[in-house]
Design a protein around this motif. Structure first.
Motif, PDB file in Angstrom:
ATOM      1  N   HIS A 157      -2.452 -37.839  38.793  1.00  0.00           N
ATOM      2  CA  HIS A 157      -1.958 -38.950  39.611  1.00  0.00           C
ATOM      3  C   HIS A 157      -0.992 -38.484  40.692  1.00  0.00           C
ATOM      4  CE1 HIS A 157      -0.939 -43.156  40.448  1.00  0.00           C
ATOM      5  NE2 HIS A 157       0.322 -42.773  40.498  1.00  0.00           N
ATOM      6  N   VAL A 158      -0.127 -37.524  40.371  1.00  0.00           N
ATOM      7  CA  VAL A 158       0.842 -37.042  41.368  1.00  0.00           C
ATOM      8  C   VAL A 158       0.325 -35.828  42.123  1.00  0.00           C
ATOM      9  CG1 VAL A 158       2.794 -37.914  40.028  1.00  0.00           C
ATOM     10  CG2 VAL A 158       2.111 -35.515  39.782  1.00  0.00           C
ATOM     11  N   ARG A 159      -0.924 -35.411  41.838  1.00  0.00           N
ATOM     12  CA  ARG A 159      -1.537 -34.237  42.470  1.00  0.00           C
ATOM     13  C   ARG A 159      -0.719 -32.976  42.177  1.00  0.00           C
ATOM     14  NH1 ARG A 159      -4.284 -38.374  42.626  1.00  0.00           N
ATOM     15  NH2 ARG A 159      -5.035 -39.317  44.582  1.00  0.00           N
ATOM     16  N   ALA A 160      -0.373 -32.791  40.909  1.00  0.00           N
ATOM     17  CA  ALA A 160       0.355 -31.587  40.520  1.00  0.00           C
ATOM     18  C   ALA A 160      -0.503 -30.359  40.799  1.00  0.00           C
ATOM     19  CB  ALA A 160       0.700 -31.642  39.030  1.00  0.00           C
ATOM     20  N   PRO A 161       0.096 -29.246  41.234  1.00  0.00           N
ATOM     21  CA  PRO A 161      -0.690 -28.035  41.513  1.00  0.00           C
ATOM     22  C   PRO A 161      -1.369 -27.511  40.264  1.00  0.00           C
ATOM     23  CG  PRO A 161       1.665 -27.568  41.541  1.00  0.00           C
ATOM     24  CD  PRO A 161       1.535 -29.053  41.475  1.00  0.00           C
ATOM     25  N   PHE A 162      -2.366 -26.666  40.473  1.00  0.00           N
ATOM     26  CA  PHE A 162      -3.198 -26.187  39.366  1.00  0.00           C
ATOM     27  C   PHE A 162      -2.376 -25.555  38.246  1.00  0.00           C
ATOM     28  CE2 PHE A 162      -5.608 -22.537  37.570  1.00  0.00           C
ATOM     29  CZ  PHE A 162      -6.444 -23.274  36.743  1.00  0.00           C
ATOM     30  N   SER A 163      -1.371 -24.756  38.575  1.00  0.00           N
ATOM     31  CA  SER A 163      -0.588 -24.087  37.532  1.00  0.00           C
ATOM     32  C   SER A 163       0.066 -25.090  36.591  1.00  0.00           C
ATOM     33  CB  SER A 163       0.476 -23.186  38.160  1.00  0.00           C
ATOM     34  OG  SER A 163       1.360 -23.943  38.970  1.00  0.00           O
ATOM     35  N   VAL A 164       0.550 -26.201  37.139  1.00  0.00           N
ATOM     36  CA  VAL A 164       1.185 -27.234  36.332  1.00  0.00           C
ATOM     37  C   VAL A 164       0.143 -28.024  35.548  1.00  0.00           C
ATOM     38  CG1 VAL A 164       2.521 -29.381  36.440  1.00  0.00           C
ATOM     39  CG2 VAL A 164       3.172 -27.419  37.858  1.00  0.00           C
ATOM     40  N   ALA A 165      -0.926 -28.431  36.234  1.00  0.00           N
ATOM     41  CA  ALA A 165      -1.993 -29.182  35.563  1.00  0.00           C
ATOM     42  C   ALA A 165      -2.583 -28.370  34.413  1.00  0.00           C
ATOM     43  CB  ALA A 165      -3.082 -29.553  36.565  1.00  0.00           C
ATOM     44  N   LYS A 166      -2.756 -27.069  34.625  1.00  0.00           N
ATOM     45  CA  LYS A 166      -3.317 -26.201  33.589  1.00  0.00           C
ATOM     46  C   LYS A 166      -2.390 -26.120  32.373  1.00  0.00           C
ATOM     47  CE  LYS A 166      -5.168 -21.509  32.926  1.00  0.00           C
ATOM     48  NZ  LYS A 166      -4.271 -21.046  31.839  1.00  0.00           N
ATOM     49  N   ALA A 167      -1.085 -25.977  32.615  1.00  0.00           N
ATOM     50  CA  ALA A 167      -0.131 -25.890  31.507  1.00  0.00           C
ATOM     51  C   ALA A 167      -0.138 -27.170  30.680  1.00  0.00           C
ATOM     52  CB  ALA A 167       1.271 -25.615  32.060  1.00  0.00           C
ATOM     53  N   ILE A 168      -0.180 -28.321  31.350  1.00  0.00           N
ATOM     54  CA  ILE A 168      -0.219 -29.600  30.631  1.00  0.00           C
ATOM     55  C   ILE A 168      -1.539 -29.747  29.885  1.00  0.00           C
ATOM     56  CG2 ILE A 168      -0.336 -32.109  30.971  1.00  0.00           C
ATOM     57  CD1 ILE A 168       1.717 -31.773  33.218  1.00  0.00           C
ATOM     58  N   TYR A 169      -2.627 -29.385  30.546  1.00  0.00           N
ATOM     59  CA  TYR A 169      -3.956 -29.471  29.926  1.00  0.00           C
ATOM     60  C   TYR A 169      -4.023 -28.632  28.647  1.00  0.00           C
ATOM     61  CZ  TYR A 169      -9.066 -29.224  29.546  1.00  0.00           C
ATOM     62  OH  TYR A 169     -10.362 -29.290  29.099  1.00  0.00           O
ATOM     63  N   GLU A 170      -3.469 -27.416  28.699  1.00  0.00           N
ATOM     64  CA  GLU A 170      -3.522 -26.535  27.528  1.00  0.00           C
ATOM     65  C   GLU A 170      -2.813 -27.150  26.332  1.00  0.00           C
ATOM     66  OE1 GLU A 170      -5.195 -23.849  27.016  1.00  0.00           O
ATOM     67  OE2 GLU A 170      -6.020 -23.720  29.036  1.00  0.00           O
ATOM     68  N   TRP A 171      -1.688 -27.825  26.571  1.00  0.00           N
ATOM     69  CA  TRP A 171      -1.006 -28.492  25.466  1.00  0.00           C
ATOM     70  C   TRP A 171      -1.736 -29.756  25.049  1.00  0.00           C
ATOM     71  CZ3 TRP A 171       1.643 -25.745  22.504  1.00  0.00           C
ATOM     72  CH2 TRP A 171       2.484 -24.732  22.976  1.00  0.00           C
ATOM     73  N   GLU A 172      -2.342 -30.452  25.995  1.00  0.00           N
ATOM     74  CA  GLU A 172      -3.123 -31.656  25.648  1.00  0.00           C
ATOM     75  C   GLU A 172      -4.243 -31.314  24.681  1.00  0.00           C
ATOM     76  OE1 GLU A 172      -3.008 -34.876  26.241  1.00  0.00           O
ATOM     77  OE2 GLU A 172      -2.182 -35.311  28.226  1.00  0.00           O
ATOM     78  N   ARG A 173      -4.948 -30.233  24.946  1.00  0.00           N
ATOM     79  CA  ARG A 173      -6.116 -29.900  24.125  1.00  0.00           C
ATOM     80  C   ARG A 173      -5.726 -29.390  22.748  1.00  0.00           C
ATOM     81  NH1 ARG A 173      -8.323 -25.033  23.808  1.00  0.00           N
ATOM     82  NH2 ARG A 173     -10.438 -25.768  24.201  1.00  0.00           N
ATOM     83  N   GLN A 174      -4.446 -29.118  22.510  1.00  0.00           N
ATOM     84  CA  GLN A 174      -3.985 -28.651  21.211  1.00  0.00           C
ATOM     85  C   GLN A 174      -3.356 -29.764  20.378  1.00  0.00           C
ATOM     86  OE1 GLN A 174      -1.726 -24.925  21.367  1.00  0.00           O
ATOM     87  NE2 GLN A 174      -2.707 -24.438  23.321  1.00  0.00           N
ATOM     88  N   LYS A 175      -3.582 -31.014  20.769  1.00  0.00           N
ATOM     89  CA  LYS A 175      -3.059 -32.124  19.985  1.00  0.00           C
ATOM     90  C   LYS A 175      -3.589 -32.048  18.556  1.00  0.00           C
ATOM     91  CE  LYS A 175      -2.129 -35.638  23.474  1.00  0.00           C
ATOM     92  NZ  LYS A 175      -2.458 -36.983  23.978  1.00  0.00           N
ATOM     93  N   PRO A 176      -2.766 -32.407  17.582  1.00  0.00           N
ATOM     94  CA  PRO A 176      -3.194 -32.304  16.188  1.00  0.00           C
ATOM     95  C   PRO A 176      -4.396 -33.175  15.855  1.00  0.00           C
ATOM     96  CG  PRO A 176      -1.081 -33.449  16.409  1.00  0.00           C
ATOM     97  CD  PRO A 176      -1.380 -32.835  17.716  1.00  0.00           C
ATOM     98  N   ASN A 177      -4.514 -34.323  16.521  1.00  0.00           N
ATOM     99  CA  ASN A 177      -5.690 -35.176  16.326  1.00  0.00           C
ATOM    100  C   ASN A 177      -6.665 -34.930  17.475  1.00  0.00           C
ATOM    101  OD1 ASN A 177      -4.515 -36.409  13.999  1.00  0.00           O
ATOM    102  ND2 ASN A 177      -3.253 -37.656  15.367  1.00  0.00           N
ATOM    103  N   ASP A 178      -7.639 -35.810  17.644  1.00  0.00           N
ATOM    104  CA  ASP A 178      -8.614 -35.619  18.718  1.00  0.00           C
ATOM    105  C   ASP A 178      -7.915 -35.514  20.066  1.00  0.00           C
ATOM    106  OD1 ASP A 178     -10.720 -35.648  17.006  1.00  0.00           O
ATOM    107  OD2 ASP A 178     -11.252 -37.746  17.325  1.00  0.00           O
ATOM    108  N   ALA A 179      -8.211 -34.460  20.806  1.00  0.00           N
ATOM    109  CA  ALA A 179      -7.619 -34.265  22.127  1.00  0.00           C
ATOM    110  C   ALA A 179      -8.403 -35.077  23.143  1.00  0.00           C
ATOM    111  CB  ALA A 179      -7.627 -32.785  22.488  1.00  0.00           C
ATOM    112  N   VAL A 180      -7.722 -36.008  23.819  1.00  0.00           N
ATOM    113  CA  VAL A 180      -8.409 -36.900  24.744  1.00  0.00           C
ATOM    114  C   VAL A 180      -9.021 -36.131  25.911  1.00  0.00           C
ATOM    115  CG1 VAL A 180      -6.348 -37.412  26.116  1.00  0.00           C
ATOM    116  CG2 VAL A 180      -8.180 -39.099  25.976  1.00  0.00           C
ATOM    117  N   VAL A 181      -8.443 -34.981  26.295  1.00  0.00           N
ATOM    118  CA  VAL A 181      -9.018 -34.218  27.403  1.00  0.00           C
ATOM    119  C   VAL A 181     -10.380 -33.636  27.030  1.00  0.00           C
ATOM    120  CG1 VAL A 181      -6.838 -33.648  28.517  1.00  0.00           C
ATOM    121  CG2 VAL A 181      -7.750 -32.126  26.747  1.00  0.00           C
ATOM    122  N   LEU A 182     -10.676 -33.558  25.720  1.00  0.00           N
ATOM    123  CA  LEU A 182     -11.983 -33.088  25.272  1.00  0.00           C
ATOM    124  C   LEU A 182     -12.926 -34.248  24.995  1.00  0.00           C
ATOM    125  CD1 LEU A 182     -10.953 -30.193  22.848  1.00  0.00           C
ATOM    126  CD2 LEU A 182     -11.578 -30.053  25.255  1.00  0.00           C
TER     127      LEU A 182
END
Length: 296
Positions: A88-113
């Protein structure tokens, strides 16, 4: 408002004010474009918790009854996520990637997957070159990639990196992912009915490369033959690609950006986007009728 004084690993000091909208420090850093501090925050347990909570970090739905945000965006697992906030804020790739990596490691189903196709649509619906022009006019010609919050847009490299990241990770996605589903109105708002599958959005966006389009086609080849709706008309993906917008053809500025005392010349950006458009048209037309569309 609560004041927070933080020092990054580079020695910079930032004082952020947690306003009445953002629901976390992560959201505030995103809103203010404090990328270095945000990356430092993500290396802490508090930062990872901010990502895993998925509680609308920007406060897009706060004070709106928890249902719809600005532009009719619905409150759901996708739009409440930290990764959507980064988009939404058009964060640069390095930031989006860091957030994405933590999103996909959620203990339950990762919404990014589990809902990767929707995130892909959200990214594909952004046209950085058009946003850049609007932001330049808004700032009186200043660099469009500087500023706070929605006062920046992606570079093409940022956008390509985010798209590649989602596509590369898609093999881990659940069976819920569908590349034939049409885009909801909140992703592509239009006064005339528009409903495109992921392939159709990639076809229309002039900043999406033909290489990315092929990657999306490989996820669901049937999409090349599926009818879709563009501005109220029923059509096919290759025609959508042919309708992709182009920047002005001619320019009166030279390669250094100065006014050139010469006849208008074809702009480099126009030539690049025109070539990209017709490469996408030829590819999609070939997939649609199974013939060699080299001369289309």
């Amino acid at each position: 408002m609560l004041g927070n004084n933080h020092r990054s690993r580079d020695g910079e000091t930032s004082t952020v004010q947690l306003n009445n909208t953002c629901t976390s420090l992560l959201g505030q850093y995103l809103l203010e474009g404090e990328w270095n501090f945000l990356l430092d925050h993500l290396s802490t347990s508090d930062g990872r918790r901010d990502v895993h909570e998925g509680s609308d970090p920007l406060g897009l739905f706060r004070g709106r009854g928890g249902s719809n945000g600005i532009g009719g965006v619905p409150s759901n697992d996708v739009t409440n996520s930290a990764f959507y906030a980064a988009i939404h804020v058009r964060a640069p790739f390095s930031v989006a990637k860091a957030i994405y990596e933590w999103e996909r490691q959620k203990p339950n189903d990762a919404v990014v997957l589990t809902r990767s196709a929707e995130f892909l649509m959200c990214v594909l619906a952004v046209i950085p070159s058009e946003e850049e022009e609007r932001l330049k006019h808004r700032r009186g010609g200043k660099n469009a990639n500087q500023g706070m919050g929605r006062m920046q847009t992606w570079s093409l490299e940022d956008m390509d990196g985010i798209l590649e990241m989602i596509l590369r990770d898609d093999d881990a996605a659940s069976a819920e992912v569908s590349y034939l589903a049409r885009s909801p109105k909140w992703i592509i708002p239009s006064s005339a009915p528009t409903a495109l599958p992921t392939l159709g959005i990639a076809a229309y966006n002039p900043d999406v490369s033909a290489g990315i389009l092929r990657r999306i086609y490989e996820k669901e080849p049937r999409a090349a033959k599926e009818e879709c709706t563009l501005f109220g008309r029923t059509t096919l993906p290759w025609i959508v690609a042919a309708a992709s917008p182009l920047p002005p053809k001619h320019t009166n500025t030279n390669e250094n950006g100065n006014n050139a005392d010469m006849a208008p010349i074809i702009s480099t950006r126009y030539q690049e986007q025109s070539d990209n458009r017709w490469e996408k048209v030829r590819f999609l037309l070939t997939q649609w009728d199974g013939s060699d569309a080299t001369h289309a």
